[in-house]
Each structure stands twice: as structure tokens, then as C-alpha cells.
Design a protein around this motif. Structure first.
Motif, PDB file in Angstrom:
ATOM      1  N   ALA A 162       7.761  24.821  67.025  1.00 18.98           N
ATOM      2  CA  ALA A 162       9.206  24.964  66.794  1.00 18.98           C
ATOM      3  C   ALA A 162       9.464  25.822  65.553  1.00 18.98           C
ATOM      4  CB  ALA A 162       9.862  23.596  66.652  1.00 18.98           C
ATOM      5  N   LEU A 163       8.695  25.603  64.489  1.00 18.93           N
ATOM      6  CA  LEU A 163       8.839  26.406  63.276  1.00 18.93           C
ATOM      7  C   LEU A 163       8.507  27.865  63.571  1.00 18.93           C
ATOM      8  CD1 LEU A 163       9.235  26.824  60.228  1.00 18.93           C
ATOM      9  CD2 LEU A 163       6.839  26.109  59.928  1.00 18.93           C
ATOM     10  N   THR A 164       7.399  28.108  64.241  1.00 20.43           N
ATOM     11  CA  THR A 164       6.991  29.471  64.579  1.00 20.43           C
ATOM     12  C   THR A 164       8.066  30.167  65.411  1.00 20.43           C
ATOM     13  OG1 THR A 164       4.669  28.834  64.492  1.00 20.43           O
ATOM     14  CG2 THR A 164       5.188  30.849  65.712  1.00 20.43           C
ATOM     15  N   ALA A 165       8.637  29.447  66.362  1.00 17.52           N
ATOM     16  CA  ALA A 165       9.663  30.034  67.242  1.00 17.52           C
ATOM     17  C   ALA A 165      10.929  30.393  66.471  1.00 17.52           C
ATOM     18  CB  ALA A 165       9.987  29.068  68.383  1.00 17.52           C
ATOM     19  N   VAL A 166      11.380  29.520  65.574  1.00 13.54           N
ATOM     20  CA  VAL A 166      12.613  29.820  64.835  1.00 13.54           C
ATOM     21  C   VAL A 166      12.385  30.973  63.861  1.00 13.54           C
ATOM     22  CG1 VAL A 166      12.467  28.167  62.903  1.00 13.54           C
ATOM     23  CG2 VAL A 166      14.680  28.780  63.845  1.00 13.54           C
ATOM     24  N   VAL A 167      11.217  31.053  63.263  1.00 15.26           N
ATOM     25  CA  VAL A 167      10.917  32.179  62.369  1.00 15.26           C
ATOM     26  C   VAL A 167      10.925  33.480  63.172  1.00 15.26           C
ATOM     27  CG1 VAL A 167       9.116  33.255  60.951  1.00 15.26           C
ATOM     28  CG2 VAL A 167       9.697  30.842  60.624  1.00 15.26           C
ATOM     29  N   ARG A 168      10.357  33.462  64.352  1.00 13.51           N
ATOM     30  CA  ARG A 168      10.349  34.653  65.208  1.00 13.51           C
ATOM     31  C   ARG A 168      11.786  35.070  65.549  1.00 13.51           C
ATOM     32  NH1 ARG A 168       7.506  32.792  69.484  1.00 13.51           N
ATOM     33  NH2 ARG A 168       5.634  32.884  68.206  1.00 13.51           N
ATOM     34  N   ARG A 169      12.657  34.104  65.886  1.00 18.27           N
ATOM     35  CA  ARG A 169      14.054  34.427  66.221  1.00 18.27           C
ATOM     36  C   ARG A 169      14.796  34.983  64.998  1.00 18.27           C
ATOM     37  NH1 ARG A 169      13.429  29.789  69.458  1.00 18.27           N
ATOM     38  NH2 ARG A 169      14.439  28.397  67.973  1.00 18.27           N
ATOM     39  N   ILE A 170      14.562  34.388  63.828  1.00 14.51           N
ATOM     40  CA  ILE A 170      15.210  34.861  62.600  1.00 14.51           C
ATOM     41  C   ILE A 170      14.793  36.289  62.297  1.00 14.51           C
ATOM     42  CG2 ILE A 170      15.128  34.602  60.075  1.00 14.51           C
ATOM     43  CD1 ILE A 170      15.162  31.520  60.581  1.00 14.51           C
ATOM     44  N   ARG A 171      13.511  36.550  62.345  1.00 14.67           N
ATOM     45  CA  ARG A 171      13.013  37.890  62.013  1.00 14.67           C
ATOM     46  C   ARG A 171      13.482  38.933  63.032  1.00 14.67           C
ATOM     47  NH1 ARG A 171       7.385  37.627  58.947  1.00 14.67           N
ATOM     48  NH2 ARG A 171       7.968  36.147  57.340  1.00 14.67           N
ATOM     49  N   ARG A 172      13.550  38.558  64.292  1.00 14.91           N
ATOM     50  CA  ARG A 172      14.062  39.481  65.310  1.00 14.91           C
ATOM     51  C   ARG A 172      15.537  39.794  65.032  1.00 14.91           C
ATOM     52  NH1 ARG A 172      13.739  36.632  69.986  1.00 14.91           N
ATOM     53  NH2 ARG A 172      11.486  36.865  69.911  1.00 14.91           N
ATOM     54  N   ALA A 173      16.333  38.770  64.690  1.00 11.72           N
ATOM     55  CA  ALA A 173      17.757  38.978  64.403  1.00 11.72           C
ATOM     56  C   ALA A 173      17.945  39.867  63.171  1.00 11.72           C
ATOM     57  CB  ALA A 173      18.454  37.633  64.202  1.00 11.72           C
TER      58      ALA A 173
END
Length: 168
Positions: A90-101
């Protein structure tokens, strides 16, 4: 403004981290210990950027549900010692979404590979191997946009925006 996205830690997690710092100190380790009020988990470092509003606009579509963080061990990068976290999809996924945004919003950020850690001490005078850390757990419900500025007694961090978890 110097900006970064972070998870601010619960008081229980901070207590476990300061216990580990106290143990380091009691074992003769000296250096620049992170003050309790500054303990956090950086998700993306933006650096000097003039508009917190532009950052929050870029992050408007980032969603996540509450997830758990669990302290797990102590490690180091040279003379910097840190507390680790148990692997979390879950942490890895949210970091990926933040960085993509951030990238899609043309917000510059440090693109170094994400390595989840909480800095305990910088410029440690000696090895801190063998320090145990209580595997404290917290639920993440907020991701904060933080600004940092140099104060009289070190860095001062202030929340200037936040993304809240979707509560189902």
C-alpha cells in the motif's frame, strides 16, 4: 519554499524511535539526532518550489485508503542511521501515485528510488549496530505537504497541505 511530501508519525511511533535514539546515545553514539517533532517518513522531496497550491493541485487526483506502517529494524547509509519499515504494498502504491501526479503536473522532485526509512541520526560518531527498535504500528490516514525552514535550533517543519485517505 522548500517542500516535501511525508507521513507524520503517531506519538506511539515517535516514542519507539526516540527510545532507539536514547539507546544509541547511552551507547556513546553522538551526532545530529533528529528531534522528536521532526521524525517523519518522506515520500517525495520537492525542494525549492514557489507554490504549495500548485503541488496540491497536482495531487488532487491521488487517492488511497488507510494503511498500516510497522517499524522494522535499524540500518544506515554511511554515517546516517535510520529506522526501517516493514514492506508495504500500500505504501509503495501510494508513493508511485504521488510521484506520477507530480511528474504529470510538472512539479520537480527528487526521482531517487524510494527507500522507506526514518532518519534517526546524521553524522553518527560511531557504529550503532545492534540497536533494537520496537515494532510499533500506526495507521496512515493523512499524507502531508510539508515546508521546511531553518530555525534558531535547526529545521522547522510545517504542514501546508494534506491528502486524506478515502474512508470506505
Amino acid at each position: 519554499m522548500r517542500l516535501f511530501l511525508a507521513i507524520n508519525l503517531s506519538s506511539e511511533m515517535k516514542a519507539a524511535l526516540t527510545d532507539a535514539q536514547r539507546t544509541m546515545y547511552d551507547r556513546g553514539v553522538r551526532g545530529n539526532f533528529t528531534p522528536e517533532e521532526n521524525l517523519h517518513l518522506t515520500l517525495a522531496f520537492i525542494g525549492e518550489y514557489s507554490s504549495s497550491e500548485a503541488v496540491m493541485d497536482a495531487l488532487a487526483g491521488v487517492t488511497f485508503t488507510p494503511f498500516e506502517l510497522v517499524l522494522d529494524g535499524v540500518g544506515r547509509f554511511g554515517d546516517l542511521w535510520w529506522a526501517g519499515l516493514r514492506e508495504s504494498a500500500a505504501l509503495t502504491a501510494v508513493v508511485r501515485r504521488i510521484r506520477r501526479a507530480l511528474a504529470e503536473g510538472s512539479i520537480p522532485f527528487d526521482r531517487k528510488r524510494f527507500s522507506p526509512h526514518i532518519t534517526l541520526i546524521r553524522k553518527a560518531s560511531r557504529d550503532a549496530a545492534g540497536i533494537a527498535i520496537t515494532p510499533e504500528t500506526m495507521t496512515v490516514r493523512t499524507i502531508s505537504l510539508m515546508s521546511s525552514r531553518r530555525g534558531r535550533n535547526g529545521m522547522v517543519y510545517t504542514e501546508v497541505g494534506a491528502i486524506e485517505a478515502d474512508l470506505l
